[in-house]
Design an enzyme around this catalytic site. Sequence first.
Site, PDB file in Angstrom:
ATOM      1  N   GLU A 295     -83.690  -3.651 -63.983  1.00  0.00           N
ATOM      2  CA  GLU A 295     -83.575  -2.655 -62.917  1.00  0.00           C
ATOM      3  C   GLU A 295     -83.830  -3.330 -61.571  1.00  0.00           C
ATOM      4  O   GLU A 295     -84.794  -4.075 -61.428  1.00  0.00           O
ATOM      5  CB  GLU A 295     -84.606  -1.535 -63.082  1.00  0.00           C
ATOM      6  CG  GLU A 295     -84.412  -0.631 -64.268  1.00  0.00           C
ATOM      7  CD  GLU A 295     -85.517   0.409 -64.359  1.00  0.00           C
ATOM      8  OE1 GLU A 295     -85.372   1.492 -63.739  1.00  0.00           O
ATOM      9  OE2 GLU A 295     -86.527   0.137 -65.031  1.00  0.00           O
ATOM     10  N   LYS A 474     -97.306   6.136 -68.956  1.00  0.00           N
ATOM     11  CA  LYS A 474     -96.266   7.020 -69.472  1.00  0.00           C
ATOM     12  C   LYS A 474     -96.899   8.102 -70.332  1.00  0.00           C
ATOM     13  O   LYS A 474     -97.796   7.817 -71.132  1.00  0.00           O
ATOM     14  CB  LYS A 474     -95.234   6.221 -70.287  1.00  0.00           C
ATOM     15  CG  LYS A 474     -94.431   5.243 -69.444  1.00  0.00           C
ATOM     16  CD  LYS A 474     -93.465   4.440 -70.285  1.00  0.00           C
ATOM     17  CE  LYS A 474     -92.672   3.464 -69.416  1.00  0.00           C
ATOM     18  NZ  LYS A 474     -91.750   2.622 -70.219  1.00  0.00           N
ATOM     19  N   LYS A 525     -91.858   5.859 -61.135  1.00  0.00           N
ATOM     20  CA  LYS A 525     -90.681   5.123 -61.608  1.00  0.00           C
ATOM     21  C   LYS A 525     -89.788   6.123 -62.342  1.00  0.00           C
ATOM     22  O   LYS A 525     -89.985   6.419 -63.519  1.00  0.00           O
ATOM     23  CB  LYS A 525     -91.127   3.982 -62.523  1.00  0.00           C
ATOM     24  CG  LYS A 525     -90.045   3.007 -62.912  1.00  0.00           C
ATOM     25  CD  LYS A 525     -90.665   1.796 -63.606  1.00  0.00           C
ATOM     26  CE  LYS A 525     -89.591   0.874 -64.144  1.00  0.00           C
ATOM     27  NZ  LYS A 525     -88.863   1.468 -65.300  1.00  0.00           N
TER      28      LYS A 525
END
Length: 584
Positions: A295, A474, A525
């Site tokens: 990315e 996460k 993100k």
Amino acid sequence: MRCADTGESRGIRGHLLSHREAATAAAEYFRGARIPESLEGALNSAYSERPRDVIAYLSNYFAELSNPPVISRVRGRKVLDGAGKDTLEVDVFCMVRNMDKRICSAVISADADMAPSLAGSDVSGTTEKSVKSVERAMEWIQESIGPDLEGILPSEQSTIDQILSDFFKPKMEEERRRREAEQHAAAPPAGSDPTPPVTPPTSKKKGSAKGKKAAVTEKPIPPADPPELVVGGSPAVGAVSLAVATCTATLREVPLYSYISALKHEEMPSKLMLPAPFITLLSYGKSGKLRFMKEVMMVPPPGLTAQQSVELALSLQAQIMKHTDTVGKSGQMVIKSVSALGCLALAADRVEQPLDLIREACEELGLALGTDVYLAINCAAHELMDYNKGKYEVLSGAWKSPEEMVDLYVDLISRYPAVTALVDPLRKEDSSQWETLAKALGDRCYIITDVASRSVSNLLQGGILPASSGAVLKHANQTTVSDLLAAVRLIEGEKQVAVLGCLNEESSEDSMVDLAVGLGVRFMKLGGLLRGERATKYNRLLAIEEDLLNSDRLGSYSQFDFPVLWSEPQVSANQEEAAAVSPR
């Protein structure tokens, strides 16, 4: 003359007596519940206020006096994520004023990289494993978790999260014992020769005399750590925890981010800072020679609003598309597809090519790279390692050792100082190279762990890499809201930065943005803007920004604050004096 005591008269007296007993019992019941006082208070208040709608006024008055809602049941069901795969949605029902009501739902995505291995399962592939995991999660919710939470106030977040964790621990231990038994059964018999370790290749030293083979043995790399244990069904824990938090926010009629912020600070702060989004523009590695830029993300400069950041990313994206179409006709670079991350998936032949492409797009828009636009690179180094060679494949057929990777990053950022963050530049096992990279770049570039760090649950037990600026958190599997709060406090206590990130495959659930704002992380993100499930999250970010602006509660960052990752040991005055007089 006295009337005869007929059966009819006895029945009437019995009915009257029964009525008096019922009336007495009713009076005692209502007095016990303080209904006469409540009625008197309601009528006096209504008469004092003289509302236009008296019935509605009395309804609201008594609603304030009713018992608080409690969880009546929890339901899990399958839904589809952005890739059309099964994922888990949890509904929470509460008993509200004697009525069973569905309050809210929450979805937790199943990350393909974290798909569990289920005992007794004969299916193959991550899709089948995810399906089995969702089915098991639904069973747990129906048979155990839901009944365990019945009658509990949804606002008791820490208590509920502890119940969920206590439920899950035996499941984790059971899976751990199963895998240990499998490994023991698969181990070679005692006395047999073990498989010889892979020896790193040797290379000829440049400049050797002709005819001589001066071989240089590459330094062996540390072996990969065993993967973290993931238990099928674990999304039940994370999804129920999030659904309960959403339930409380819904019942209190406050946004989820406000409720999460109150949990973190124990009171509602006067200002909330919006995390800066890492907006993915480009992805490489699926085709072409370039491998290590999974990315390339735009980082908005401090002070830019979320609305301005999204508009800037859209402008860059449109310009890159135009430029890429032009370049593609010459055969140097072509658009392959839109990746699951929501960005353009391109092919490139040089390490510098993606950064040059963005710089050219900035110049055409009148923007200065490094002033108006900053960049972050998700290197995903764990995906590049070839363990037979002991090296990273940066370009197709071009290999670099961990030490050479550090040199690559230092050189790249010296030529492209607009790169202000590197995510997973190395494997987590390359600890000495993390330290070297921190010394070289930590004062001007965020060195962030993602896959190179641990899951939130294990992070709370072992901490994060000491040579990193922070970690990507996460919300996945057995991670509860309480776990996220504790992880952010841990990272902030170490003077590092927290980043909340999406999973590789996302649903249209947007509560992740509320979590990021409420937790107060520095960055988010979210992926790119070219997929609906990603755009939904950006829309939620813009809505939260508007809410905070309207309520005069929006704070902002004025600069990038890079954590101190390395400092030279302090030498005392006595040590300096001793060194000065010591013989040479």
